[in-house]
Design a protein around this motif. Structure first.
Motif, short mmCIF file in Angstrom:
data_model
loop_
_atom_site.label_atom_id
_atom_site.label_comp_id
_atom_site.label_asym_id
_atom_site.label_seq_id
_atom_site.Cartn_x
_atom_site.Cartn_y
_atom_site.Cartn_z
N ILE A 176 0.83 -1.20 0.00
CA ILE A 176 0.00 0.00 0.00
C ILE A 176 0.87 1.26 0.00
N PHE A 177 1.90 1.29 0.83
CA PHE A 177 2.73 2.49 0.90
C PHE A 177 3.33 2.83 -0.46
N SER A 178 3.94 1.85 -1.11
CA SER A 178 4.56 2.14 -2.41
C SER A 178 3.51 2.50 -3.46
N ASP A 179 2.34 1.88 -3.42
CA ASP A 179 1.27 2.24 -4.35
C ASP A 179 0.83 3.68 -4.13
N ILE A 180 0.70 4.07 -2.86
CA ILE A 180 0.31 5.44 -2.54
C ILE A 180 1.37 6.42 -3.02
N MET A 181 2.63 6.14 -2.72
CA MET A 181 3.70 7.05 -3.13
C MET A 181 3.84 7.13 -4.64
N ASP A 182 3.69 6.00 -5.32
CA ASP A 182 3.73 6.03 -6.79
C ASP A 182 2.66 6.98 -7.32
N PHE A 183 1.46 6.92 -6.77
CA PHE A 183 0.37 7.81 -7.16
C PHE A 183 0.76 9.27 -6.87
N CYS A 184 1.24 9.51 -5.67
CA CYS A 184 1.57 10.88 -5.26
C CYS A 184 2.66 11.49 -6.14
N PHE A 185 3.68 10.70 -6.46
CA PHE A 185 4.77 11.23 -7.28
C PHE A 185 4.38 11.40 -8.74
N LEU A 186 3.24 10.89 -9.14
CA LEU A 186 2.71 11.23 -10.46
C LEU A 186 2.17 12.66 -10.48
N HIS A 187 1.89 13.20 -9.30
CA HIS A 187 1.26 14.52 -9.20
C HIS A 187 2.18 15.60 -8.63
N ASP A 188 3.27 15.23 -8.02
CA ASP A 188 4.24 16.20 -7.49
C ASP A 188 5.57 15.49 -7.31
N ASN A 189 6.66 16.22 -7.53
CA ASN A 189 7.99 15.61 -7.37
C ASN A 189 8.65 16.00 -6.05
N ASN A 190 7.90 16.72 -5.20
CA ASN A 190 8.44 17.16 -3.92
C ASN A 190 7.41 16.84 -2.85
N ILE A 191 7.71 15.82 -2.05
CA ILE A 191 6.73 15.34 -1.07
C ILE A 191 7.39 15.25 0.31
N ARG A 192 6.60 15.65 1.30
CA ARG A 192 7.01 15.55 2.69
C ARG A 192 6.03 14.65 3.43
N ILE A 193 6.55 14.01 4.47
CA ILE A 193 5.74 13.10 5.28
C ILE A 193 6.35 13.08 6.68
N ASP A 194 5.53 12.80 7.67
CA ASP A 194 6.05 12.67 9.02
C ASP A 194 5.41 11.46 9.69
N THR A 195 6.04 11.01 10.76
CA THR A 195 5.48 9.89 11.51
C THR A 195 5.93 9.95 12.97
N HIS A 196 5.23 9.22 13.77
CA HIS A 196 5.51 9.12 15.21
C HIS A 196 6.81 8.35 15.42
N ARG A 197 7.55 8.72 16.44
CA ARG A 197 8.82 8.05 16.76
C ARG A 197 8.64 6.55 16.99
N ASP A 198 7.50 6.15 17.53
CA ASP A 198 7.25 4.73 17.81
C ASP A 198 6.72 3.96 16.60
N ASN A 199 6.44 4.65 15.50
CA ASN A 199 5.89 3.98 14.32
C ASN A 199 7.04 3.46 13.45
N THR A 200 7.65 2.39 13.92
CA THR A 200 8.82 1.84 13.22
C THR A 200 8.46 1.25 11.86
N ILE A 201 7.25 0.75 11.72
CA ILE A 201 6.82 0.23 10.41
C ILE A 201 6.83 1.35 9.38
N MET A 202 6.22 2.49 9.74
CA MET A 202 6.17 3.62 8.80
C MET A 202 7.56 4.18 8.54
N GLN A 203 8.39 4.28 9.56
CA GLN A 203 9.76 4.77 9.34
C GLN A 203 10.49 3.89 8.33
N HIS A 204 10.31 2.58 8.46
CA HIS A 204 10.97 1.64 7.55
C HIS A 204 10.53 1.85 6.10
N VAL A 205 9.22 1.92 5.87
CA VAL A 205 8.74 2.04 4.48
C VAL A 205 9.05 3.42 3.90
#
Length: 162
Positions: free
Chosen positions: A96-125
């Motif tokens: 899901i993460f890569s599918d979402i990012m592939d979609f987003c980068f079709l619409h902008d080449n500069n993307i920011r994202i943030d996550t919680h320090r304890d969200n190790t799954i999100m940090q990894h992807v």
């Protein structure tokens, strides 16, 4: 909305099982937050064979909580960007993460994202997809988040020709 909230509930379970016990309280994200994303034209569902399996917000800058970054700096702090928030999926959904990012980068080449320090799954992807860790931002609530950016400035990509 019911299907989106089921995805959110499933994501909260995944977070808790992976040790992320404090991100996304029982009431967040609420239907009002999702509705606001949609009213801004930035709320998206991910479907698999007609079934909602994911959700994310993809919103244009500026993001007020990104105005100040601590213990680091943005890769680029002048070019407009989009921000991705509230990524959630059912445990049975994959890539899901890569599918979402592939979609987003079709619409902008500069993307920011943030996550919680304890969200190790999100940090990894986030890092696996090629984002760079930039520093710490603080939400309006005062909660800390780890901030990342990916700017494909060298790619043959034009904002108005996407």
């Amino acid at each position: 909305m019911e299907a989106i909230m089921q995805v959110m509930d499933a994501a909260k379970i995944i977070m808790r099982q992976s040790g992320n016990t404090s991100q996304w309280s029982d009431s967040y994200p609420s239907e009002a937050v999702i509705t606001s994303d949609m009213e801004k034209g930035g709320g998206f569902v991910v479907e698999d064979e007609g079934k909602t399996v994911g959700y994310f917000a993809f919103l244009p800058s500026p993001e007020p909580t990104y105005d100040k970054i601590y213990k680091g700096q943005w890769i680029d702090d002048e070019t407009p960007y989009h921000v991705v928030h509230r990524i959630a999926s059912l445990p049975s959904a994959h890539h899901i993460f890569s599918d979402i990012m592939d979609f987003c980068f079709l619409h902008d080449n500069n993307i920011r994202i943030d996550t919680h320090r304890d969200n190790t799954i999100m940090q990894h992807v986030i890092l696996k997809y090629g984002f760079t860790y930039c520093g710490i931002i603080y939400l309006l609530s005062g909660d800390e988040r780890l901030a990342y950016q990916k700017w494909m400035k060298d790619e043959r990509w034009m904002r108005d020709e996407g």
